[in-house]
Design a protein around this motif. Structure first.
Motif, short mmCIF file in Angstrom:
data_model
loop_
_atom_site.label_atom_id
_atom_site.label_comp_id
_atom_site.label_asym_id
_atom_site.label_seq_id
_atom_site.Cartn_x
_atom_site.Cartn_y
_atom_site.Cartn_z
N LEU A 1 22.72 21.96 -0.31
CA LEU A 1 22.10 21.84 1.02
C LEU A 1 21.09 22.95 1.24
O LEU A 1 21.20 24.00 0.64
N PRO A 2 20.08 22.80 2.05
CA PRO A 2 19.94 21.76 3.05
C PRO A 2 19.23 20.50 2.56
O PRO A 2 19.13 19.54 3.31
N SER A 3 18.76 20.47 1.34
CA SER A 3 17.98 19.32 0.88
C SER A 3 18.27 19.08 -0.60
O SER A 3 17.56 19.61 -1.45
N PRO A 4 19.32 18.31 -0.91
CA PRO A 4 19.70 18.11 -2.32
C PRO A 4 18.57 17.53 -3.17
O PRO A 4 18.06 16.45 -2.90
N ASP A 5 18.16 18.30 -4.16
CA ASP A 5 17.11 17.89 -5.09
C ASP A 5 17.40 18.57 -6.42
O ASP A 5 16.97 19.69 -6.67
N ALA A 6 18.19 17.90 -7.25
CA ALA A 6 18.61 18.49 -8.52
C ALA A 6 18.99 17.39 -9.49
O ALA A 6 19.31 16.28 -9.09
N VAL A 7 18.95 17.74 -10.77
CA VAL A 7 19.46 16.86 -11.82
C VAL A 7 20.75 17.48 -12.32
O VAL A 7 20.77 18.64 -12.77
N ILE A 8 21.83 16.72 -12.20
CA ILE A 8 23.15 17.20 -12.63
C ILE A 8 23.67 16.26 -13.71
O ILE A 8 23.74 15.05 -13.50
N GLU A 9 23.99 16.83 -14.85
CA GLU A 9 24.54 16.07 -15.96
C GLU A 9 26.05 16.26 -16.00
O GLU A 9 26.54 17.38 -15.85
N LEU A 10 26.77 15.17 -16.24
CA LEU A 10 28.22 15.21 -16.38
C LEU A 10 28.57 14.75 -17.79
O LEU A 10 28.26 13.62 -18.17
N HIS A 11 29.20 15.65 -18.54
CA HIS A 11 29.57 15.38 -19.92
C HIS A 11 31.09 15.30 -20.02
O HIS A 11 31.79 16.05 -19.35
N GLY A 12 31.57 14.41 -20.86
CA GLY A 12 33.01 14.30 -21.10
C GLY A 12 33.35 12.93 -21.60
O GLY A 12 32.58 11.98 -21.45
N PRO A 13 34.53 12.80 -22.20
CA PRO A 13 34.93 11.50 -22.74
C PRO A 13 35.28 10.51 -21.64
O PRO A 13 35.39 10.87 -20.46
N LEU A 14 35.49 9.26 -22.04
CA LEU A 14 35.96 8.25 -21.10
C LEU A 14 37.25 8.75 -20.45
O LEU A 14 38.12 9.31 -21.12
N GLY A 15 37.35 8.58 -19.14
CA GLY A 15 38.55 8.99 -18.43
C GLY A 15 38.62 10.45 -18.05
O GLY A 15 39.63 10.90 -17.50
N ALA A 16 37.56 11.20 -18.32
CA ALA A 16 37.58 12.63 -18.02
C ALA A 16 37.48 12.92 -16.52
O ALA A 16 37.87 13.98 -16.06
N GLY A 17 36.91 11.99 -15.76
CA GLY A 17 36.77 12.21 -14.32
C GLY A 17 35.34 12.38 -13.85
O GLY A 17 35.11 12.87 -12.75
N LYS A 18 34.38 11.98 -14.66
CA LYS A 18 32.96 12.13 -14.29
C LYS A 18 32.63 11.33 -13.02
O LYS A 18 32.07 11.85 -12.07
N THR A 19 33.01 10.05 -13.01
CA THR A 19 32.72 9.20 -11.86
C THR A 19 33.50 9.67 -10.64
O THR A 19 32.96 9.69 -9.53
N THR A 20 34.72 10.08 -10.83
CA THR A 20 35.52 10.60 -9.71
C THR A 20 34.83 11.81 -9.10
O THR A 20 34.72 11.93 -7.87
N PHE A 21 34.33 12.71 -9.94
CA PHE A 21 33.65 13.89 -9.40
C PHE A 21 32.38 13.50 -8.64
O PHE A 21 32.10 14.05 -7.57
N VAL A 22 31.63 12.54 -9.16
CA VAL A 22 30.42 12.09 -8.45
C VAL A 22 30.80 11.54 -7.08
O VAL A 22 30.16 11.86 -6.07
N ARG A 23 31.86 10.73 -7.02
CA ARG A 23 32.31 10.19 -5.72
C ARG A 23 32.67 11.32 -4.76
O ARG A 23 32.31 11.30 -3.58
N LEU A 24 33.41 12.32 -5.27
CA LEU A 24 33.81 13.45 -4.42
C LEU A 24 32.59 14.21 -3.92
O LEU A 24 32.53 14.62 -2.76
N LEU A 25 31.59 14.40 -4.79
CA LEU A 25 30.38 15.11 -4.40
C LEU A 25 29.59 14.32 -3.35
O LEU A 25 29.15 14.88 -2.34
N LEU A 26 29.43 13.03 -3.57
CA LEU A 26 28.69 12.21 -2.60
C LEU A 26 29.41 12.18 -1.25
O LEU A 26 28.77 12.26 -0.20
N ARG A 27 30.74 12.11 -1.27
CA ARG A 27 31.51 12.18 -0.01
C ARG A 27 31.29 13.53 0.66
O ARG A 27 31.12 13.59 1.88
N ALA A 28 31.31 14.60 -0.12
CA ALA A 28 31.11 15.94 0.44
C ALA A 28 29.72 16.09 1.05
O ALA A 28 29.53 16.89 1.97
N LEU A 29 28.77 15.30 0.55
CA LEU A 29 27.41 15.31 1.12
C LEU A 29 27.29 14.34 2.30
O LEU A 29 26.22 14.23 2.89
#
Length: 150
Positions: free
Chosen positions: A21-49
């Motif tokens: 914040l105050p103006s999200p403008d970034a490229v964030i890469e999430l690395h990890g195997p299937l089931g590591a929690g990448k999509t879950t973390f994205v959901r949590l981040l978008l909710r936090a925003l």
């Protein structure tokens, strides 16, 4: 850092949201195997925003876009899942160059599948699934963003 459960990942997402914040403008890469929690973390981040409503996995669509609320500076967030890419040139064929050229938050799962096409990441998260189902996470990139995660 260690995420023994989802609540720890949520805390990390909230800290990162505050740093963006105050103006999200970034490229964030999430690395990890299937089931590591990448999509879950994205959901949590978008909710936090402040994103409301359904947050879908872009596994089949490759990209899902979300409008950020004014409380998060407005603008957009794009969530990418490049898992199904067989050739990095598919990124160009899909027209993502324009999306990445525009301001906004870009969250990229499986960025190695678009190797050589993505702009440099502001933050890279490496999520490792541990035998006890906790996650070990390493962060690399912009010192301000990495520091916010601690």
């Amino acid at each position: 850092m260690l995420w023994p459960e989802e609540a720890a990942a949520q805390t990390t997402a909230e800290r990162l949201a505050g740093a963006l914040l105050p103006s999200p403008d970034a490229v964030i890469e999430l690395h990890g195997p299937l089931g590591a929690g990448k999509t879950t973390f994205v959901r949590l981040l978008l909710r936090a925003l402040g994103v409301q409503g359904r947050i879908k996995s872009p596994s089949y669509a490759v990209m899902e876009s979300y409008e950020l609320p004014e409380s998060a500076g407005g603008g957009s967030a794009s969530h990418f899942d490049f898992y199904r890419f067989g050739d990095p040139r598919e990124w160009e064929d899909a027209g993502f160059r324009d999306v990445f050229a525009a301001p906004g938050l870009k969250l990229c799962e499986w960025p190695e599948k678009a190797a050589g096409q993505l702009p440099p990441a502001d933050l890279q998260l490496f999520i490792e699934l541990m035998p006890d189902d906790s996650r070990r996470v390493r962060a690399r990139g912009d010192a301000r963003l990495v520091g916010a995660l601690q």
